[in-house]
Motif scaffolding. Structure first.
Motif, PDB file in Angstrom:
ATOM      1  N   ARG A  57       0.829  -1.207   0.000  1.00  0.00           N
ATOM      2  CA  ARG A  57       0.000   0.000   0.000  1.00  0.00           C
ATOM      3  C   ARG A  57       0.864   1.259   0.000  1.00  0.00           C
ATOM      4  O   ARG A  57       0.610   2.213  -0.736  1.00  0.00           O
ATOM      5  CB  ARG A  57      -0.933  -0.013   1.214  1.00  0.00           C
ATOM      6  N   GLY A  58       1.881   1.263   0.842  1.00  0.00           N
ATOM      7  CA  GLY A  58       2.757   2.426   0.894  1.00  0.00           C
ATOM      8  C   GLY A  58       3.535   2.603  -0.391  1.00  0.00           C
ATOM      9  O   GLY A  58       3.729   3.732  -0.875  1.00  0.00           O
ATOM     10  N   GLY A  59       3.988   1.471  -0.962  1.00  0.00           N
ATOM     11  CA  GLY A  59       4.730   1.555  -2.221  1.00  0.00           C
ATOM     12  C   GLY A  59       3.857   2.079  -3.355  1.00  0.00           C
ATOM     13  O   GLY A  59       4.330   2.849  -4.210  1.00  0.00           O
ATOM     14  N   ALA A  60       2.580   1.657  -3.371  1.00  0.00           N
ATOM     15  CA  ALA A  60       1.673   2.147  -4.415  1.00  0.00           C
ATOM     16  C   ALA A  60       1.483   3.660  -4.307  1.00  0.00           C
ATOM     17  O   ALA A  60       1.489   4.393  -5.306  1.00  0.00           O
ATOM     18  CB  ALA A  60       0.336   1.433  -4.321  1.00  0.00           C
ATOM     19  N   GLY A  61       1.315   4.131  -3.070  1.00  0.00           N
ATOM     20  CA  GLY A  61       1.169   5.582  -2.877  1.00  0.00           C
ATOM     21  C   GLY A  61       2.417   6.328  -3.278  1.00  0.00           C
ATOM     22  O   GLY A  61       2.351   7.406  -3.907  1.00  0.00           O
ATOM     23  N   THR A  62       3.581   5.782  -2.917  1.00  0.00           N
ATOM     24  CA  THR A  62       4.841   6.437  -3.278  1.00  0.00           C
ATOM     25  C   THR A  62       5.035   6.434  -4.788  1.00  0.00           C
ATOM     26  O   THR A  62       5.499   7.431  -5.374  1.00  0.00           O
ATOM     27  CB  THR A  62       6.013   5.714  -2.593  1.00  0.00           C
ATOM     28  N   ALA A 117       8.979   7.423   0.556  1.00  0.00           N
ATOM     29  CA  ALA A 117       9.639   6.133   0.373  1.00  0.00           C
ATOM     30  C   ALA A 117      10.325   5.686   1.666  1.00  0.00           C
ATOM     31  O   ALA A 117      10.235   4.515   2.074  1.00  0.00           O
ATOM     32  CB  ALA A 117      10.659   6.224  -0.765  1.00  0.00           C
ATOM     33  N   ALA A 118      10.994   6.639   2.333  1.00  0.00           N
ATOM     34  CA  ALA A 118      11.645   6.302   3.601  1.00  0.00           C
ATOM     35  C   ALA A 118      10.603   5.914   4.654  1.00  0.00           C
ATOM     36  O   ALA A 118      10.820   4.986   5.449  1.00  0.00           O
ATOM     37  CB  ALA A 118      12.470   7.492   4.081  1.00  0.00           C
ATOM     38  N   GLY A 119       9.468   6.618   4.676  1.00  0.00           N
ATOM     39  CA  GLY A 119       8.405   6.298   5.627  1.00  0.00           C
ATOM     40  C   GLY A 119       7.835   4.916   5.399  1.00  0.00           C
ATOM     41  O   GLY A 119       7.555   4.184   6.358  1.00  0.00           O
ATOM     42  N   VAL A 120       7.658   4.542   4.122  1.00  0.00           N
ATOM     43  CA  VAL A 120       7.132   3.208   3.815  1.00  0.00           C
ATOM     44  C   VAL A 120       8.099   2.130   4.297  1.00  0.00           C
ATOM     45  O   VAL A 120       7.700   1.122   4.890  1.00  0.00           O
ATOM     46  CB  VAL A 120       6.867   3.080   2.298  1.00  0.00           C
ATOM     47  N   LEU A 121       9.386   2.344   4.030  1.00  0.00           N
ATOM     48  CA  LEU A 121      10.380   1.375   4.496  1.00  0.00           C
ATOM     49  C   LEU A 121      10.363   1.260   6.022  1.00  0.00           C
ATOM     50  O   LEU A 121      10.451   0.159   6.585  1.00  0.00           O
ATOM     51  CB  LEU A 121      11.768   1.792   4.010  1.00  0.00           C
ATOM     52  N   LEU A 122      10.232   2.414   6.694  1.00  0.00           N
ATOM     53  CA  LEU A 122      10.219   2.404   8.159  1.00  0.00           C
ATOM     54  C   LEU A 122       8.997   1.668   8.696  1.00  0.00           C
ATOM     55  O   LEU A 122       9.107   0.826   9.596  1.00  0.00           O
ATOM     56  CB  LEU A 122      10.240   3.841   8.678  1.00  0.00           C
TER      57      LEU A 122
END
Length: 333
Positions: A57-62, A117-122
Motif C-alpha cells: 500500500r505504501g509503495g503504491a502511494g509512493t 519512500a523512507a516512511g514506507v520502508l520504516l
C-alpha cells in the motif's frame, strides 16, 4: 464426654499447578493470556507476509507520487524564450500562472517522494519487527503453558490424586504450627510447592500415555502389549499415590500437632491467664475450702503439663512425617 466430630469437610477440587521455578514475568504472561484469550489466538505469523500489505500500500502511494512528480516536471505550458505573446497579455499571464503551479507541484513532490519512500520502508520494518516480537511472546507463552498443569488436562484418577496432594499442602500451610515456625516453616514453603509440581507433572505424563492408547485395539498382540503397558502405567500411578499418601500422612500429623497446640493454648489461658485465674480463685475461695481450690488449680496445671507433653510428641511425629513426605529437594541442572 467425648465431643462428636462433625461431618468431614468437602475435599477441594484440583486447581492449576505452576512450576515454582517459573519466573514472575512468565506467570504474568499466563495470567494475561487467560484474561484475554483472543490476544494470542492467531498463532505464529510470518514477519515478511505480515509486513507485505504495508509495503504494497505504501509503495503504491509512493509510486503514484513519483508519477505525478515526473508528469509535473515534464509538462511545460509556458516558455518565455519561445512564446511570442506580449508579456502583459491575458494568455501570457495564464501561461505563467499555470507553469508556476506545475513547477510548485514538481518541487513539492521532489521533497515529498523520498520522504514517503523512507516512511514506507520504516513502517514496513516496524510491522515486521512487531510480528517478530509477537512470535517471540508466543514462544514464551507456549513454554510457560508447558510449565503449568491444568486439571482439565488430567484423567479422572489423576485429578483425584492432584486434589488430594493440594488438600494436604493447604492443610499444612494453613496450620498454626506452620505459621509460628514450629515445624520448619521455611522447608514447608519451599518443598511443598515443589512436591505439588512434581506430582502434577508426573500425573500429566501419565494421562498423556493413557490417552495415547488405541481406542479399538485389534489382535492378540496388541492386546498383550496394552496389558503390559497398562501394568506399567498402574505401577507408575501407584508410586505417585504413595507419594500423595505420604503428604496426607504429614498433613494428618500436622493437624494433630495443631490441635494439641490450640488445646495447650486454651489450658494455659485458663491456668495462667492472669485476671481470669484470679477471678476463678476468688470464686473457688468463696465456695469451697482453700485446699480444694489448690487441688483444682493443680489439676489444671497437671492437665496443661500432660497436653504439653502430648503436643511435643505430636510435633516430633509431624517432623518425622515431614522427612518422609518432603525429601531434600533435588538440584536441577
Amino acid at each position: 464426654m467425648t465431643k462428636k466430630k462433625g461431618p468431614p469437610a468437602p475435599r477441594m477440587a484440583a486447581v492449576p499447578v505452576v512450576d515454582p521455578d517459573l519466573p514472575e514475568k512468565a506467570r504474568k504472561l499466563l495470567r494475561d493470556a487467560e484474561k484475554d484469550p483472543r490476544r494470542y489466538s492467531s498463532g505464529r505469523l510470518s514477519p515478511l507476509w505480515a509486513a507485505a500489505p504495508v509495503g504494497v500500500r505504501g509503495g503504491a502511494g509512493t509510486a503514484g507520487g513519483a508519477l505525478l512528480w515526473w508528469i509535473s516536471g515534464s509538462v511545460q505550458v509556458y516558455d518565455p524564450k519561445t512564446d511570442d505573446l506580449p508579456s502583459d497579455s491575458a494568455s501570457d499571464l495564464f501561461g505563467k500562472t499555470l507553469q508556476s503551479v506545475f513547477d510548485a507541484v514538481h518541487s513539492g513532490f521532489t521533497a515529498v517522494v523520498p520522504l514517503a519512500a523512507a516512511g514506507v520502508l520504516l513502517l514496513t520494518g516496524l510491522r515486521a519487527w512487531e510480528v517478530a516480537g509477537y512470535n517471540a511472546t508466543l514462544d514464551r507463552l507456549t513454554e510457560a503453558r508447558n510449565r503449568c498443569v491444568r486439571p482439565s488436562e488430567l484423567a479422572e484418577e489423576a485429578r483425584t490424586l492432584l486434589a488430594r496432594a493440594q488438600q494436604a499442602k493447604t492443610t499444612v500451610l494453613a496450620s498454626s504450627v506452620h505459621r509460628f515456625d514450629l515445624i520448619d516453616r521455611q522447608r514447608n514453603e519451599m518443598a511443598l510447592p515443589q512436591q505439588e509440581w512434581e506430582i502434577a507433572e508426573a500425573l500429566r505424563e501419565y494421562t498423556r500415555l493413557v490417552k495415547a492408547e488405541p481406542k479399538n485395539p485389534r489382535g492378540d498382540k496388541v492386546a498383550a502389549l496394552l496389558g503390559t503397558r497398562r501394568k506399567a502405567l498402574k505401577t507408575s500411578l501407584d508410586g505417585i499415590a504413595r507419594r500423595v499418601t505420604a503428604l496426607e500422612s504429614y498433613a494428618d500429623q500436622v493437624t494433630a500437632a495443631d490441635d494439641r497446640y490450640k488445646e495447650l493454648q486454651q489450658i494455659h489461658q485458663l491456668a495462667e491467664g492472669g485476671g481470669d485465674v484470679l477471678d476463678l480463685l476468688d470464686l473457688l475461695a468463696r465456695t469451697v475450702r482453700d485446699d480444694l481450690a489448690v487441688a483444682e488449680i493443680e489439676g489444671m496445671t497437671g492437665e496443661a503439663a500432660a497436653v504439653a507433653t502430648t503436643f511435643t510428641s505430636a510435633l516430633e511425629s509431624a517432623k518425622e512425617a515431614a522427612v518422609i513426605a518432603l525429601p531434600a529437594a533435588r538440584k536441577t541442572a
